[in-house]
Design an enzyme around this catalytic site. Structure first.
Site, mmCIF file in Angstrom:
data_model
loop_
_atom_site.group_PDB
_atom_site.id
_atom_site.type_symbol
_atom_site.label_atom_id
_atom_site.label_comp_id
_atom_site.label_asym_id
_atom_site.label_seq_id
_atom_site.Cartn_x
_atom_site.Cartn_y
_atom_site.Cartn_z
ATOM 1 N N GLY A 40 -16.261 28.059 -37.947
ATOM 2 C CA GLY A 40 -16.041 29.383 -38.532
ATOM 3 C C GLY A 40 -17.334 30.003 -39.026
ATOM 4 O O GLY A 40 -18.408 29.399 -38.965
ATOM 5 N N GLY A 93 -14.523 25.447 -43.719
ATOM 6 C CA GLY A 93 -13.991 26.621 -44.410
ATOM 7 C C GLY A 93 -12.474 26.581 -44.453
ATOM 8 O O GLY A 93 -11.846 25.580 -44.092
ATOM 9 N N ASP A 95 -8.844 29.515 -44.433
ATOM 10 C CA ASP A 95 -8.323 30.888 -44.467
ATOM 11 C C ASP A 95 -7.657 31.166 -45.808
ATOM 12 O O ASP A 95 -7.707 32.292 -46.295
ATOM 13 C CB ASP A 95 -7.352 31.100 -43.306
ATOM 14 C CG ASP A 95 -8.063 30.908 -41.981
ATOM 15 O OD1 ASP A 95 -9.035 31.632 -41.731
ATOM 16 O OD2 ASP A 95 -7.682 29.994 -41.220
ATOM 17 N N GLY A 106 -7.239 27.509 -39.311
ATOM 18 C CA GLY A 106 -6.942 27.751 -37.903
ATOM 19 C C GLY A 106 -7.163 29.188 -37.481
ATOM 20 O O GLY A 106 -6.899 29.547 -36.331
ATOM 21 N N GLY A 107 -7.701 29.996 -38.420
ATOM 22 C CA GLY A 107 -8.025 31.378 -38.047
ATOM 23 C C GLY A 107 -8.974 31.427 -36.864
ATOM 24 O O GLY A 107 -8.970 32.381 -36.074
ATOM 25 N N GLY A 108 -9.783 30.388 -36.711
ATOM 26 C CA GLY A 108 -10.719 30.314 -35.579
ATOM 27 C C GLY A 108 -10.183 29.468 -34.438
ATOM 28 O O GLY A 108 -10.933 29.118 -33.516
ATOM 29 N N GLU A 114 -10.083 20.188 -36.214
ATOM 30 C CA GLU A 114 -10.448 20.173 -37.642
ATOM 31 C C GLU A 114 -9.626 19.130 -38.386
ATOM 32 O O GLU A 114 -10.154 18.390 -39.227
ATOM 33 C CB GLU A 114 -10.225 21.563 -38.249
ATOM 34 C CG GLU A 114 -11.225 22.588 -37.738
ATOM 35 C CD GLU A 114 -10.934 24.011 -38.176
ATOM 36 O OE1 GLU A 114 -11.855 24.836 -38.095
ATOM 37 O OE2 GLU A 114 -9.811 24.307 -38.598
HETATM 38 C C1 5RP Z 1 -11.217 27.792 -37.972
HETATM 39 C C2 5RP Z 1 -10.916 27.691 -39.418
HETATM 40 C C3 5RP Z 1 -11.900 28.293 -40.349
HETATM 41 O O1 5RP Z 1 -12.303 27.329 -41.257
HETATM 42 C C4 5RP Z 1 -11.250 29.418 -41.079
HETATM 43 O O2 5RP Z 1 -10.693 30.330 -40.127
HETATM 44 C C5 5RP Z 1 -12.240 30.167 -41.983
HETATM 45 O O3 5RP Z 1 -13.185 30.804 -41.192
HETATM 46 P P1 5RP Z 1 -14.302 31.734 -41.787
HETATM 47 O O4 5RP Z 1 -15.267 30.860 -42.514
HETATM 48 O O5 5RP Z 1 -14.889 32.415 -40.591
HETATM 49 O O6 5RP Z 1 -13.621 32.720 -42.719
HETATM 50 O O7 5RP Z 1 -9.941 27.143 -39.839
HETATM 51 O O8 5RP Z 1 -10.172 27.291 -37.179
#
Ligand code: 5RP
Length: 234
Positions: A40, A93, A95, A106-108, A114
């Protein structure tokens, strides 16, 4: 606890907060060891900072193709998860994170790897800006990695518990993860018991990984705030 910040400034941009927590996470990386690395935009700041101590660590286990590429571009060796039996620390990181260290991730789209790297690690250090701290998980659409043939059945199963699930798209097509599976994003949930929720949804046929990290929760959160990096321990 609030760490000292460079030159007092009332506000930092979200990008600056990500840089601050990424740098603060270096304090948890042990010399001569392999570190678990998440995915992320916040973790990208950590990876950039990690390059400054690359000669003092063995390398990293990465949770995504994107993080692997960034680590390798900076000259940090990347090990396969099967080459290690345990990691001291995993930096990633979130969400959303609540006051107990339970998270939505899992936003990414990297949630499955992970969770695997988090499970290999003794300590999960979450790095986040304060917009991610919530009283109850669920305002952020919950990512769930699924086997494509189960999509419509799982959408109905989430509807039965009050969730609206949609297949995540990229350029008009279903996004495929690093594991060549699909993501559902589920809105309308209030996850008051993350352990029970993770247990239940993980058993639904076709679910690869649910983005609630309750069994692999954070032990520490380095939270970027307007007044500095706050360390929360759970
Ligand atoms: C990726 C994740 C990231 O940790 C989560 O989406 C946070 O991302 P960012 O640091 O860009 O806000 O879980 O799957």
């Amino acid at each position: 606890m609030t760490n000292a910040l460079p030159k007092a400034s009332a506000t930092f941009s979200q990008d600056q907060l990500k840089t601050l927590v990424g740098q603060a996470a270096l304090a948890y990386v042990l010399p001569d060891e392999i570190v678990g690395v998440g995915t992320g935009s916040t973790v990208n700041k950590f990876i950039d900072a990690l390059a400054s101590m690359k000669s003092r660590i063995k390398g990293a286990v990465s949770s995504s193709e994107a993080s692997t590429l960034r680590l390798q571009a900076l000259g940090i060796p990347v090990f396969d998860a099967n080459e290690v039996s345990e990691l001291s620390v995993y930096i990633d990181g979130a969400d959303e994170i609540d006051g107990r260290g339970f998270m939505i991730k899992g936003g990414g789209a990297a949630l499955t790897r992970e969770k695997i790297v988090a499970a290999l690690s003794k300590k999960f250090v979450c790095i986040a800006d304060e917009s991610k701290l919530v009283p109850t998980l669920g305002a952020f659409p919950l990512p769930v990695e699924i086997i494509p043939m189960a999509a419509q059945r799982l959408i109905r199963q989430f509807a039965a518990i009050g969730g609206r699930a949609q297949v995540r798209l990229k350029n008009g097509q279903a996004l495929l993860t690093d594991n060549a599976q699909m993501i559902l994003d589920v809105t309308g949930l209030q996850i008051t018991d993350p352990l029970a929720f993770e247990s239940k949804v993980s058993q639904w046929p076709g679910v690869v990984t649910v983005g609630v990290f309750a069994f692999q929760k954070a032990q520490v959160c380095l939270l970027g705030t307007a007044t500095g990096v706050k360390t929360l321990t759970f």
